[in-house]
Design a protein around this motif. Structure first.
Motif, PDB file in Angstrom:
ATOM      1  N   GLN A   1      36.040  44.506  36.143  1.00 11.66           N
ATOM      2  CA  GLN A   1      37.008  45.597  36.272  1.00 11.66           C
ATOM      3  C   GLN A   1      38.419  45.068  36.477  1.00 11.66           C
ATOM      4  OE1 GLN A   1      36.537  48.728  35.790  1.00 11.66           O
ATOM      5  NE2 GLN A   1      38.225  49.813  36.798  1.00 11.66           N
ATOM      6  N   MET A   2      38.552  43.967  37.226  1.00 14.20           N
ATOM      7  CA  MET A   2      39.871  43.440  37.567  1.00 14.20           C
ATOM      8  C   MET A   2      40.235  42.223  36.723  1.00 14.20           C
ATOM      9  SD  MET A   2      41.163  45.325  39.896  1.00 14.20           S
ATOM     10  CE  MET A   2      40.408  46.900  40.263  1.00 14.20           C
ATOM     11  N   ASP A   3      39.336  41.831  35.817  1.00 16.23           N
ATOM     12  CA  ASP A   3      39.540  40.649  34.994  1.00 16.23           C
ATOM     13  C   ASP A   3      39.802  39.420  35.866  1.00 16.23           C
ATOM     14  OD1 ASP A   3      39.661  39.152  32.712  1.00 16.23           O
ATOM     15  OD2 ASP A   3      41.807  39.532  32.364  1.00 16.23           O
ATOM     16  N   THR A   4      38.916  39.205  36.818  1.00 19.68           N
ATOM     17  CA  THR A   4      39.039  38.063  37.716  1.00 19.68           C
ATOM     18  C   THR A   4      37.711  37.312  37.707  1.00 19.68           C
ATOM     19  OG1 THR A   4      38.345  39.484  39.557  1.00 19.68           O
ATOM     20  CG2 THR A   4      40.704  39.153  39.267  1.00 19.68           C
ATOM     21  N   SER A   5      37.700  36.160  38.342  1.00 19.25           N
ATOM     22  CA  SER A   5      36.438  35.437  38.467  1.00 19.25           C
ATOM     23  C   SER A   5      36.446  34.593  39.731  1.00 19.25           C
ATOM     24  CB  SER A   5      36.228  34.541  37.242  1.00 19.25           C
ATOM     25  OG  SER A   5      37.326  33.667  37.118  1.00 19.25           O
ATOM     26  N   ILE A   6      35.241  34.181  40.117  1.00 20.23           N
ATOM     27  CA  ILE A   6      35.112  33.334  41.302  1.00 20.23           C
ATOM     28  C   ILE A   6      35.831  32.013  41.032  1.00 20.23           C
ATOM     29  CG2 ILE A   6      33.453  32.104  42.759  1.00 20.23           C
ATOM     30  CD1 ILE A   6      31.361  34.198  41.883  1.00 20.23           C
ATOM     31  N   GLN A   7      36.607  31.537  42.019  1.00 19.67           N
ATOM     32  CA  GLN A   7      37.254  30.227  41.895  1.00 19.67           C
ATOM     33  C   GLN A   7      36.853  29.392  43.101  1.00 19.67           C
ATOM     34  OE1 GLN A   7      41.441  31.256  41.600  1.00 19.67           O
ATOM     35  NE2 GLN A   7      41.392  31.031  39.384  1.00 19.67           N
ATOM     36  N   ILE A   8      35.834  28.539  42.901  1.00 18.53           N
ATOM     37  CA  ILE A   8      35.424  27.693  44.024  1.00 18.53           C
ATOM     38  C   ILE A   8      35.243  26.257  43.562  1.00 18.53           C
ATOM     39  CG2 ILE A   8      34.338  29.500  45.419  1.00 18.53           C
ATOM     40  CD1 ILE A   8      31.626  28.655  44.329  1.00 18.53           C
ATOM     41  N   GLY A   9      35.207  25.341  44.549  1.00 19.11           N
ATOM     42  CA  GLY A   9      34.986  23.931  44.273  1.00 19.11           C
ATOM     43  C   GLY A   9      33.520  23.691  44.035  1.00 19.11           C
ATOM     44  N   PRO A  10      33.036  22.471  44.284  1.00 17.76           N
ATOM     45  CA  PRO A  10      33.809  21.360  44.837  1.00 17.76           C
ATOM     46  C   PRO A  10      34.677  20.650  43.809  1.00 17.76           C
ATOM     47  CG  PRO A  10      31.512  20.715  44.540  1.00 17.76           C
ATOM     48  CD  PRO A  10      31.607  22.157  44.170  1.00 17.76           C
ATOM     49  N   THR A  11      35.788  20.113  44.301  1.00 19.04           N
ATOM     50  CA  THR A  11      36.667  19.340  43.436  1.00 19.04           C
ATOM     51  C   THR A  11      36.272  17.876  43.462  1.00 19.04           C
ATOM     52  OG1 THR A  11      38.201  18.843  45.240  1.00 19.04           O
ATOM     53  CG2 THR A  11      38.609  20.857  43.982  1.00 19.04           C
ATOM     54  N   GLY A  12      35.514  17.495  44.505  1.00 18.71           N
ATOM     55  CA  GLY A  12      35.096  16.096  44.633  1.00 18.71           C
ATOM     56  C   GLY A  12      36.176  15.213  45.224  1.00 18.71           C
ATOM     57  N   LYS A  13      37.359  15.802  45.498  1.00 19.32           N
ATOM     58  CA  LYS A  13      38.452  14.995  46.057  1.00 19.32           C
ATOM     59  C   LYS A  13      38.295  14.853  47.569  1.00 19.32           C
ATOM     60  CE  LYS A  13      41.713  15.982  42.419  1.00 19.32           C
ATOM     61  NZ  LYS A  13      42.564  17.066  41.951  1.00 19.32           N
TER      62      LYS A  13
END
Lengths: 216, 641
Positions: free
Chosen positions: B620-632
């Motif tokens: 509905q909001m044109d969004t998505s989950i943004q999670i790591g891990p980045t490994g840094k």
């Protein structure tokens, strides 16, 4: 900054004789203990930059002596009494100074206390310009300007206690609250009645210490 | 033309009020810009006292985002206490900003952040002191545009008469978009007046202008529909979502308060949003999806923030901080960096989980281990399934055993009373739980010098949650149930002396419930309470339940409804809810299914580590989950000596 030892370490900062809330001051002092040696003027500039406008750090010296707070034995104050005739203030001041003691009351945390406001006062006078008018007043509303030197005793006698004393001794009742400014704090020279620079002993020690000596 | 500072007039009043320092401004990292060098000027308010409002992250972020822009100016204002309010009225001093002490009425926009509904009466006080008509309809082109934001703005209907617009969701980009619209309108010479600028804002689809919508009612008092009354404004208004938090590292230079405040620390938001799915939690529902700040982004914010402020404690903020995908490395990296510097680190909002004890141990390596806080929220396993707070009693006992075994001496447990389907039995199990906690704690610590504090308050159903249809427990029943729990805790003296019991009575919750799920008709109650002197409703010493009930009894019957109708009444599937036209992204049918699952004691997983369960927000909001891990990892900072 240096911290106290113990379970909850606190920064080692001590404030001496903070002026009461609602009064202005040009002479507040505090001591800060540092973990490492720093150039006092550099520290002064950094502190000054992080404080709000109007709160200025004027000077800093490295402490070479102990008992700084004990040297602050008196304060010099200016009290501006708007809409009070200087002559009326003068007669009140005379009545106050002539009295052997002037009992006043103040609400404290422990309740209403009664004490003498007279003994702590080293000097009290109404400032007059040559023309008889109070200085720096372009308009014609009267304003009495008082200069007060008060010793730091226990219980502390504050400028508003002296104002209560003027009311008690001579019925002086300013129609608007007095604008009170602390002008100086330091050792009282009993002979001249002046308040000296409390940092002087440390300044003297600094000039001696600029010669190569022990480092911290 | 520059506006005059009210400070000279205010200063004369300050000797006569409590804590005058809260009104003087000039804090480290505060900003004062020249009035004439800005085209668009915002006054930002947190509608509570300075000590509560100053640390608010939302206001601090927007203040900085706006002031970073050329030709934009933002200043802060807070609620003045009644002692100063009386003097300001007597001497004609208007509501002022603390930065340059400019009158709020002179600004273009007046943004008010509502974390809680209990700030509504303070909004009216501020409007009136600012010389802005309480009714938005009576304002002219020269009055500021009054904007509501914050979590409570997800149902702005109770204050619909008093605000010009409401913005829901993240504010960073929204305030900039609004600024550009107002800038263009002013540059054109303010064509079409107030109506035109509000229309332009409404057309974006992300600014709700209540007066552009008519609410129609059924004979029984329910809403029949909410419909736009002009063309070009959307049927539903969308929330705003900031993606990529690393691009928005605010506040970069947090304000350092001059007076004591409720949080004496710097905060760094480590992620936004939560998908744990606790059904009572409005914050978790309306801030989806989860967007993490990267471990390196967090490290930079902590480093820069500390350099710019000199704070000695950093709180790693979020709705459930231990859920960050790299929290272990974040905690260890920061603890390593600041081990020598007397910088305390804290992790508010953690779950009941032994892993959190490891984190807490890391963060308190050489500091004190006084108290740990956990929130099981419900006393029985059954009720925890209803609210979807998935923690078993064994988990809890194991967690607290680890805590006491690691030298922690006090554990605080948070609960709610009045959850849907709850019985006395569910709440009385809190006493059993606390007893077991103490027994286990004495066993592992081999000491009687340990404590457990039970803290409990009444549950208030909130809009945009699966419990938005639920009946709220009445104040009387809440108090009775809490009384039984207190007696149960005190009954067993062997344990009772180690258990602290803190509770909030049920009355404030009823007022909060009225305001949370209220509609436009509740505005009359707010106005009546304000006019009768109601202020600072979040403060026990000012809040008056009786005043609210008297005012409700005077105003609501005219509309055919009452306080119970808004609070203790259960809503049905087909009822139009007052906030349905404000789009949080959550699919109403999904919320209803989750409500039915709650009644069936069926749990739902977290979409970060299980497949999507179709709450509706991302598409509905044109969004998505943004999670790591980045490994840094966080590297040691270069030490400059």
């Amino acid at each position: 900054m240096a911290y106290s030892a113990g379970f909850t370490p606190h920064p080692k900062v001590s404030y001496a004789n903070a002026a009461p809330t609602g009064t202005a001051s040009e002479a507040e002092y505090l001591e800060i203990a540092l973990a490492d040696r720093r150039e006092p003027q550099a520290l002064r500039a950094l502190l000054d930059a992080s404080l709000p406008p109007g709160l200025d750090v004027l000077d800093a010296v490295e402490a070479h002596t102990s008992g700084f707070a004990d040297r602050l034995t008196a304060s010099r104050w200016e009290l501006r009494l708007e809409r009070v005739e200087p002559a009326e203030a003068e007669s009140a001041v005379r009545a106050f100074l002539d009295a052997p003691s002037v009992e006043v009351q103040r609400e404290t945390k422990k309740g209403l206390r009664t004490f003498d406001a007279r003994a702590a006062v080293a000097s009290l006078e109404v400032v007059r310009t040559p023309g008889g008018e109070a200085p720096d007043r372009p308009d014609t509303t009267p304003c009495a300007i008082l200069r007060l030197v008060v010793r730091h005793l226990t219980p502390a006698v504050r400028p508003d206690d002296v104002l209560s004393g003027l009311r008690a001794a001579a019925g002086l009742a300013p129609p608007v609250p007095a604008a009170v400014t602390r002008l100086a704090q330091g050792p009282l020279d009993e002979e001249s009645g002046t308040v000296a620079d409390p940092l002087a002993p440390d300044r003297d020690a600094t000039s001696v210490a600029t010669a190569p000596g022990p480092t911290a | 033309m520059p506006v005059e500072s009210v400070f000279p007039r205010l200063e004369a009043l300050l000797p006569h009020v409590q804590k005058p320092i809260q009104y003087v401004g000039g804090e480290l990292n505060s900003t004062v810009k020249e009035w004439d060098e800005a085209d668009v000027r915002w006054a930002l308010m947190y509608p509570d006292a300075y000590e509560v409002g100053l640390p608010n992250q939302g206001v601090m972020i927007l203040y900085e985002v706006l002031n970073e822009r050329e030709r934009v100016l933002a200043e802060r204002t807070y609620s003045v206490w009644p002692d100063l309010e009386a003097l300001m009225r007597e001497h004609g001093v208007p509501q002022f900003t603390v930065d340059a002490h400019r009158p709020v009425g002179a600004f273009d926009l007046f943004g008010v952040s509502f974390s809680t509904e209990l700030g509504y009466t303070n909004l009216l006080t501020a409007l009136d002191l600012a010389g802005i008509p309480l009714d938005a309809a009576e304002r002219t082109v020269d009055h500021p545009i009054v904007v509501a934001g914050g979590h409570a703005a997800f149902n702005p209907e109770p204050i619909a008469d008093f605000v010009d617009c409401a913005v829901i969701g993240d504010g960073e980009q929204a305030v900039l978009e609004m600024t550009e619209i107002v800038r263009a309108w002013k540059a054109e010479g303010r064509p079409g007046g107030r109506d035109e600028v509000l229309t332009r804002l409404a057309r974006t689809g992300g600014v709700y202008v209540p007066r552009f919508y008519d609410v129609e009612y059924l004979a029984d008092g329910r809403i029949s529909r909410v419909v736009p009354n002009r063309s070009g404004v959307p049927w539903r208004v969308s929330k705003h979502t900031v993606m990529d938090l690393d691009e928005w590292p605010y506040p970069k230079q947090p304000l350092v308060p001059l007076a004591e405040t409720v949080h004496e620390r710097m905060s760094v938001e480590i992620f936004r949003g939560c998908t744990r799915g606790c059904r009572f939690c409005q914050a978790g529902m309306i801030t989806r999806p989860v967007r993490e700040r990267s471990i390196t982004g967090i490290g930079e914010m902590v480093d820069k923030g500390l350099k710019n402020t000199g704070f000695e404690e950093v709180g790693l903020l979020s709705l459930s901080s231990a859920d960050h995908s790299e929290i272990g490395d974040v905690a260890k990296g920061l603890a390593d960096r600041y081990e020598e510097d007397k910088i305390g680190l804290s992790l508010p909002s953690t779950r009941v989980d032994a892993f959190n004890i490891d984190l807490a141990n890391e963060l308190t390596r050489n500091g004190r281990r006084s108290g740990l806080t956990f929130a099981p929220e419900g006393g029985s396993e059954r009720i925890r399934k209803v609210i979807n707070k998935m923690v078993s009693e064994e988990d809890l006992i194991r967690t607290v055993a680890t805590a006491y075994g690691n030298g922690w001496r006090q554990v605080k447990l948070y609960f709610m009373c009045g959850l849907p389907t709850e019985t006395d039995e569910d709440v009385l199990q809190i006493a059993d739980m606390a007893t077991k906690v103490i027994a286990k704690g004495r066993e592992v610590s081999r000491s009687n010098d340990i404590r457990c504090t039970v803290s409990i308050g009444g549950f208030v159903p909130k809009p945009h949650t699966p419990f938005q249809w639920a009946p709220q427990l009445s104040a009387e029943e809440t108090d009775t149930r809490l009384g039984k729990l207190r007696d149960a805790i005190r009954a067993d003296k062997r344990y009772g002396r180690s258990i602290g019991f803190r509770y909030h009575d049920g009355k404030p919750g009823i007022v909060e419930g009225l305001l949370s799920r209220g509609d436009r008709r509740v505005g009359d109650v707010i106005r009546a309470v304000y006019e009768a002197g109601g202020r600072f409703d979040g403060w026990r010493e000012y809040f008056s339940y009786d005043l609210w009930m008297e005012c409700a009894a005077k105003t609501l019957p005219g509309h055919g409804v009452d306080v119970d109708w808004y609070t203790t009444r259960e809503r049905a599937y087909e009822e139009v809810l007052p906030w349905d036209h404000l789009d949080s992204g959550l699919d109403k049918d999904w919320l209803w299914e989750d409500w039915q699952d709650a009644l069936d004691e069926t749990e739902v997983e977290d979409c970060r580590w299980t497949p999507c369960f179709d709450c509706g927000v991302c598409p509905q909001m044109d969004t998505s989950i943004q999670i790591g891990p980045t490994g840094k990892k966080l590297l040691p900072l270069t030490v400059v000596k």
